[in-house]
Design an enzyme around this catalytic site. Structure first.
Site, short mmCIF file in Angstrom:
data_model
loop_
_atom_site.label_atom_id
_atom_site.label_comp_id
_atom_site.label_asym_id
_atom_site.label_seq_id
_atom_site.Cartn_x
_atom_site.Cartn_y
_atom_site.Cartn_z
N GLY A 1 -7.30 1.98 -66.34
CA GLY A 1 -6.08 2.65 -66.78
C GLY A 1 -4.91 1.70 -66.79
N SER A 2 -4.30 1.51 -65.64
CA SER A 2 -3.10 0.69 -65.54
C SER A 2 -3.31 -0.74 -66.02
CB SER A 2 -2.60 0.65 -64.09
OG SER A 2 -2.45 1.96 -63.62
N ILE B 1 -11.32 6.70 -58.16
CA ILE B 1 -10.41 7.72 -57.67
C ILE B 1 -9.30 7.99 -58.69
CG2 ILE B 1 -10.78 7.13 -55.24
CD1 ILE B 1 -8.24 5.42 -55.33
N GLY C 1 -3.14 1.17 -60.20
CA GLY C 1 -3.06 -0.28 -60.29
C GLY C 1 -3.61 -0.96 -59.05
N ALA D 1 4.49 10.27 -62.74
CA ALA D 1 4.39 11.72 -62.59
C ALA D 1 4.68 12.28 -63.96
CB ALA D 1 5.36 12.25 -61.55
N GLY E 1 -7.22 0.49 -60.10
CA GLY E 1 -6.81 -0.89 -59.88
C GLY E 1 -7.70 -1.94 -60.49
N CYS F 1 -4.98 15.70 -59.64
CA CYS F 1 -3.66 15.24 -60.06
C CYS F 1 -2.66 15.48 -58.94
CB CYS F 1 -3.19 15.95 -61.33
SG CYS F 1 -1.55 15.36 -61.81
N LEU G 1 1.02 16.06 -66.42
CA LEU G 1 -0.01 16.70 -67.24
C LEU G 1 0.53 17.30 -68.53
CD1 LEU G 1 -2.18 18.36 -64.42
CD2 LEU G 1 -2.71 16.32 -65.74
N LYS H 1 -6.69 12.14 -72.52
CA LYS H 1 -5.74 12.62 -71.50
C LYS H 1 -6.11 14.06 -71.16
CE LYS H 1 -0.94 13.07 -70.21
NZ LYS H 1 -1.36 12.70 -68.84
C1 LIG Z 1 0.53 7.20 -66.80
C2 LIG Z 1 -0.71 7.76 -66.19
C3 LIG Z 1 -1.15 9.02 -66.55
C4 LIG Z 1 -2.30 9.56 -66.02
N1 LIG Z 1 -2.73 10.79 -66.42
C5 LIG Z 1 -3.91 11.28 -65.96
C6 LIG Z 1 -4.43 12.50 -66.45
O1 LIG Z 1 -3.85 13.15 -67.30
N2 LIG Z 1 -5.62 12.93 -65.94
C7 LIG Z 1 -6.32 12.23 -65.00
O2 LIG Z 1 -7.40 12.66 -64.60
N3 LIG Z 1 -5.85 11.05 -64.53
C8 LIG Z 1 -4.66 10.57 -64.98
N4 LIG Z 1 -4.21 9.36 -64.50
C9 LIG Z 1 -4.99 8.64 -63.50
C10 LIG Z 1 -5.90 7.58 -64.14
O3 LIG Z 1 -6.87 8.18 -64.95
C11 LIG Z 1 -6.60 6.75 -63.05
O4 LIG Z 1 -7.43 7.58 -62.27
C12 LIG Z 1 -5.63 6.05 -62.14
O5 LIG Z 1 -4.54 5.58 -62.88
C13 LIG Z 1 -6.28 4.88 -61.39
O6 LIG Z 1 -6.77 3.92 -62.26
P1 LIG Z 1 -5.94 2.60 -62.69
O7 LIG Z 1 -5.51 1.94 -61.42
O8 LIG Z 1 -6.89 1.80 -63.49
O9 LIG Z 1 -4.77 3.07 -63.47
C14 LIG Z 1 -3.03 8.82 -65.05
C15 LIG Z 1 -2.59 7.56 -64.68
C16 LIG Z 1 -1.45 7.02 -65.23
C17 LIG Z 1 -0.99 5.66 -64.79
#
Ligand SMILES: Cc1cc2nc3c(=O)[nH]c(=O)nc-3n(C[C@H](O)[C@H](O)[C@H](O)COP(=O)(O)O)c2cc1C
Ligand SMILES: Cc1cc2nc3c(=O)[nH]c(=O)nc-3n(C[C@H](O)[C@H](O)[C@H](O)COP(=O)(O)OP(=O)(O)OC[C@H]3O[C@@H](n4cnc5c(N)ncnc54)[C@H](O)[C@@H]3O)c2cc1C
Ligand SMILES: Cc1cc2nc3c(=O)[nH]c(=O)nc-3n(C[C@H](O)[C@H](O)[C@H](O)COP(=O)(O)OP(=O)(O)OC[C@H]3O[C@@H](n4cnc5c(N)ncnc54)[C@H](O)[C@@H]3O)c2cc1C
Ligand SMILES: Cc1cc2nc3c(=O)[nH]c(=O)nc-3n(C[C@H](O)[C@H](O)[C@H](O)COP(=O)(O)O)c2cc1C
Ligand code: FES
Ligand code: FES
Lengths: 306, 266, 306, 266
Positions: A266-267, A192, A218, A70, A245, A129, A73, A45
């Site tokens: 991630g999601s 992204i 997602g 949200a 996603g 972010c 950070l 993170k």
């Molecule tokens: C709960 C949560 C916290 C996140 N925290 C960070 C973060 O601290 N730093 C960062 O670069 N991206 C953060 N992201 C973004 C993810 O790294 C990723 O770029 C984004 O969720 C898209 O990917 P996904 O659709 O697979 O989740 C966060 C996403 C989620 C859902």
């Protein structure tokens, strides 16, 4: 034999699936758990200069096809994190990538320098972010010039540690931003991050998130991510970690065919469970077997030829 | 069981004052959830926090909330008809044995999930022994309800104002010497839980404990509630862990992670 | 009595639901059919200076939670359309709004002038089509300044006909763009248009759309639309037609609570059928009855107070 | 019936040359669809076009395509194993009467949906009279299949090379004087359809016709296929319309809208 391994920034990953930043990555244990479930590499993170508790809850919820967050950070600050990073690097069995953010160039340098010394395989610079506008102002990744400045500053203090610039589809100039990051010395691009939006609860008559806005991740953002990767791939030579996603092997393959060198997940941990990494790997393998491919290199960027 | 992952606005139907610090909020909605699972409850304008789900026979569902800080105090100020937002149910749940006797060891609002568990246990005719601890008599929860459904209640108060004078774990230790419990269920302050589990390990009694950690997402994404050294998420793999699982949780009784991610000693 | 009517640009709409541009609105008959199904006003498909057949199919498809399209602004050209517009204005029972696009300021003026003469209730200026970059370059709505120029030019030739500026969430500066449009004389804002993305068919190994990219609409873009309306509402005085992902009464109410004066409905015609307008109206009425509201004015923008 | 709204890639399993201009492409996939409905078929690199769905007993599904322009010619160049993308099924479908005799009036590839309809009609033992027209004998489709399932085939060729010399509508007119058809189903060039429907109106025979319009989305969004004066979408409310519905379609036999939205006379 069918081979899912990829080379990224001088490291060999057993598979292209990388845990995205902000998901699970708060401790060595949590990362270990993710690795047991099949991740090819992990990203911590994001860590900043100082301790932050983040926004108040609700900070995360899920809707049809997506997650909104949200978290703000939250992190213990770089000084409270270096030991943990070192432990992760020395004990975990896959490449460990740090992630960092800061509110100005000077603090980017301070955090990056300390993080580089922990021995992480790479540092992902979170320029995108969408959830801290009130604290930090507009995200850096909106502007090619600003992005270049940050990357150049970070590069100047990290020695040989590779730098990954994490970009946002909220910038209509994302391709220019990527080029600028490459020029400034970035070794890879992550595209992204989440895309900002708002959900209103009509009974409460207020936004659901305490922060009002929040980044959306997602399946719903996949088409924006794939488009970004497709266009960035045409414009830069450095590898791209396609993120946004990815829940299934098919999603991952879309990114790879658009040109992604590796895939952030991630999601998907929510949508398919902690073993999403294993599931995606298996699905990619089935596809490759059916189509007679032996390595991901054969299909990377293939869409550009059609 | 269908989860609700986007807050569902529900009006408070009824409020019951259980004790000086605890109120029960009852909702006319059949929220899914088994004993040990929790909901994330959004108090608009304040925060969204985890609370054990209770489904008392004949009611929709309820939560029992101890007023300890900003959010729970705000919740205590709310009236019937006011709206709260709910997500869940989240986490693992208690697994009852098919027959025999069980013991429940409850401290503070630990009574919330255990009361619901007691109800389910009595439905299948288990013998239920409750060892409940509180500072004083006024802090004991659901005594009438528990007696009504035939739970054998054993109370311990710090000041001796009701039942055994001392900790409920001490009381449990006395009973465990002379009785056979098929399984023990433990929810309360971590130090109480730690003491109770030590007794069970010694006596080789299977148990389940609910391990509370700071929760943000509640559904396994943010990693906030992960424990050392397994990395398990207390909102998914927990909060209910059994005796074998708990052994792997090296931080139990020692420390946890704060909302910024720092380590905090117990 | 419960009243869903709204006043918009000097016209009374029986309900706030407006058929969005590009959906169904190709002929007087098709609009009549939409009106029979409950629309409070209708917007024609965008018309440009010249005839265009648009992109080749696939130009539209649907995925979980959304529609992707790159129809490519097919239209018969303004000169082949004025009769149709006049007929619509004189025969249809609700306000008829024209929609226009062009590739430069001069052509915007030419089309706008001709369209204004047909007597349409308003002209929506489409500054935000994401599907014609190859033909027309970057969309106008990305830049406050460019948007202002176009609106000013259009305003100069349309006499009393109200002008609606249709904006894009692809601009991180959408609030500035809206302010600039207002300053230039726009009488209303429509937010948002589709958001561009890419879907790859991994078996065909190519993008699904012939145009490669395409605008995404439907539920997946609603949070971006609601956020845009929420922020624009704080910044301008002119009414906003909240558009993007409205399928249900709840969706419409989110936009209205964020500050929308009226609601555009497009993809909802696919997701819920042609009678989506009636369905949404009914759902809004049920909500208002339950909550004891008599008019939409009581809840418009209410989120800003909480 | 579940719709597929994102193109589904399917390999061609078999190709049958039906005539000089028409090939049938068979797929090993149980695509949903009733007679009269159509699929959108994506020929990668070319275009995506509507074709009537055929589900011949024992096959997955197929389309019969006349090579008329760029896309259909490209399709004709494809081989077994090549991939096409399919969405659908779209539109309204034919409704058979429960018993009695029906007439099918087919021109050109109109035989495609009507062949599938004939099969379904024969399954429930309806008497099926087919009046099929073509330029010449070689253009007639599915003659063997139709005879096999017991359809009474009446052919008309422009050059008299097979059966009646002239239009199939003329042939139908002759038969209609001496026979009773419970319902008539009409698919072919619009002018043929127009003539056929005139006969049915005169004789007061219920009918259904498939009205083809330029299609883009195929699922009711873009408005491309809307007809005057009802505004009905031929991809949703059509393409199959009955005698009462058709009366409201004032443009039938007169004009339609091109892909840019201009009006084009028949
Ligand atoms: C709960 C949560 C916290 C996140 N925290 C960070 C973060 O601290 N730093 C960062 O670069 N991206 C953060 N992201 C973004 C993810 O790294 C990723 O770029 C984004 O969720 C898209 O990917 P996904 O659709 O697979 O989740 C966060 C996403 C989620 C859902
Ligand atoms: C699985 C689970 C079940 C719970 N069930 C109940 C219950 O049935 N009844 C009840 O009264 N309480 C329950 N709690 C505890 C309850 O969540 C806290 O009391 C509440 O969050 C305090 O919030 P506050 O703002 O009032 O106090 P604060 O001043 O914010 O915090 C007081 C203390 O509560 C705990 N806490 C605060 N926020 C959180 C959080 N987001 N997640 C976990 N712990 C937190 C911390 O220990 C903190 O020191 C449960 C907690 C967990 C994890
Ligand atoms: C509901 C429906 C069912 C059909 N079923 C069949 C069938 O089973 N077999 C068959 O061979 N043909 C069928 N067609 C016609 C087929 O779609 C056209 O022949 C095909 O689109 C021609 O494309 P092209 O690129 O080869 O020719 P083009 O040169 O592009 O067009 C030739 C002619 O085909 C028609 N056409 C072209 N594009 C479209 C379009 N997008 N939508 C509708 N019509 C179009 C026009 O009349 C045009 O003048 C059907 C059409 C419709 C509307
Ligand atoms: C098939 C299709 C065609 C469209 N064509 C236009 C257009 O010509 N002009 C325009 O301003 N917007 C056009 N749009 C955008 C819509 O008007 C609307 O802004 C967008 O679809 C978001 O609303 P929705 O989610 O309700 O569909 C089109 C959208 C779709 C789906
Ligand atoms: S609270 Fe987020 S993972 Fe458990
Ligand atoms: S083809 Fe788009 S509405 Fe029929």
């Amino acid at each position: 034999m069918l081979d899912l391994s990829v080379n990224l920034l001088g490291k060999k990953l057993q598979n292209p699936l990388i845990l995205a930043s902000g998901i699970m990555g708060v401790s060595v244990s949590s990362l270990k758990y993710v690795i047991q479930n099949g991740a090819g590499a992990v990203i911590f993170k994001s860590i900043g200069p100082d301790e932050r508790t983040g926004h108040k809850n609700p900070t995360v919820f899920s809707f049809e096809g997506g997650i909104q967050n949200a978290v703000g950070l939250s992190n213990p600050g770089i000084d409270n994190s270096t030991e943990k990073l070192k432990e992760a690097v020395s004990t975990l069995s896959v490449p460990v990538i740090g992630s960092m953010f800061a509110e100005n160039v000077n603090n980017f340098k301070i955090v990056a320098e300390k993080m580089a010394k922990t021995g992480v395989a790479a540092i992902e610079v979170n320029l995108s972010c969408p959830n801290t506008e009130d604290d930090f102002g507009r995200m850096f990744a909106l502007e090619p010039k600003v992005t270049g400045e940050v990357i150049r500053a970070v590069k100047s203090v990290v020695g040989k540690t590779p730098i990954i610039a994490k970009l946002s589809a909220e910038s209509p100039d994302i391709v220019e931003v990527a080029k600028s990051a490459e020029e400034a010395g970035a070794d890879a691009i992550t595209a992204i991050n989440t895309i900002s939006g708002m959900f209103i609860d009509i009974k409460h008559k207020r936004p659901i998130l305490t922060n009002k806005y929040g980044g959306i991740s997602g399946p719903v953002i996949k088409p924006m991510g794939v488009k970004a990767v497709y266009n960035i791939y045409k414009a830069v030579k450095i590898p791209i970690i396609g993120t946004g996603g990815v829940n299934t092997g098919e999603d991952a393959l879309e990114y790879i065919m658009a040109g992604a060198a590796a895939i952030g997940v991630g999601s998907g941990v929510y949508f398919r469970g902690i073993d999403v990494f294993k599931k995606i790997s298996d699905e990619i393998i089935v596809f490759m077997e059916n189509e007679g491919y032996k390595s991901l290199n054969e299909i990377r960027g293939v869409v550009h030829k059609n | 069981m269908k989860k609700i992952d986007k807050p569902l606005a529900l009006p408070i139907k009824k409020i019951v004052r259980e004790s000086e610090r605890v109120k029960t909020f009852i909702f006319d909605y059949d929220f899914p959830g088994k004993p040990g699972q929790f909901v994330m409850c959004w108090v608009p304008g304040f925060d969204e926090k985890p609370f054990g789900i209770i489904k008392k026979e004949g009611e929709g569902f309820s939560i029992s909330v101890a007023a300890v800080g900003n959010t729970t105090k705000a919740l205590h100020m709310m009236d019937v008809g006011d709206l709260l937002g709910f997500r869940g149910p989240y986490g693992s749940h208690f697994k009852l044995p098919e027959k025999g006797s069980i013991a429940l060891i409850a401290g503070g609002y630990g009574m919330a999930p255990l009361s619901y568990l007691a109800q389910e246990a009595r439905k299948i005719n288990l013998e239920v022994y409750l060892f409940v601890g509180a500072n004083k008599k006024e802090e004991l929860l659901y005594m009438d309800w528990m007696k009504e459904i035939g739970v054998k209640v054993h109370t311990a108060t710090d000041d001796g104002s009701y039942g055994y004078s001392g900790f409920n774990t001490e009381l449990f230790k006395i009973y465990v010497e002379k009785m056979i419990f098929g399984k023990v269920f433990i929810v309360g302050p971590e130090i109480m839980e730690f003491n109770a589990t030590q007794i069970c390990y010694e006596k080789n009694i299977p148990f389940e404990v609910s391990l509370e950690r700071y929760m943000k997402c509640g559904f396994g994404l943010c990693g906030q509630c992960c424990v050392d050294s397994t990395g398990w998420r207390m909102c998914v793999e927990g909060p209910v862990l059994n005796q074998d699982e708990l052994k792997k949780v090296t931080e139990f009784g020692k420390y946890h992670i704060t909302s910024s991610g720092k380590i905090k000693k117990l």
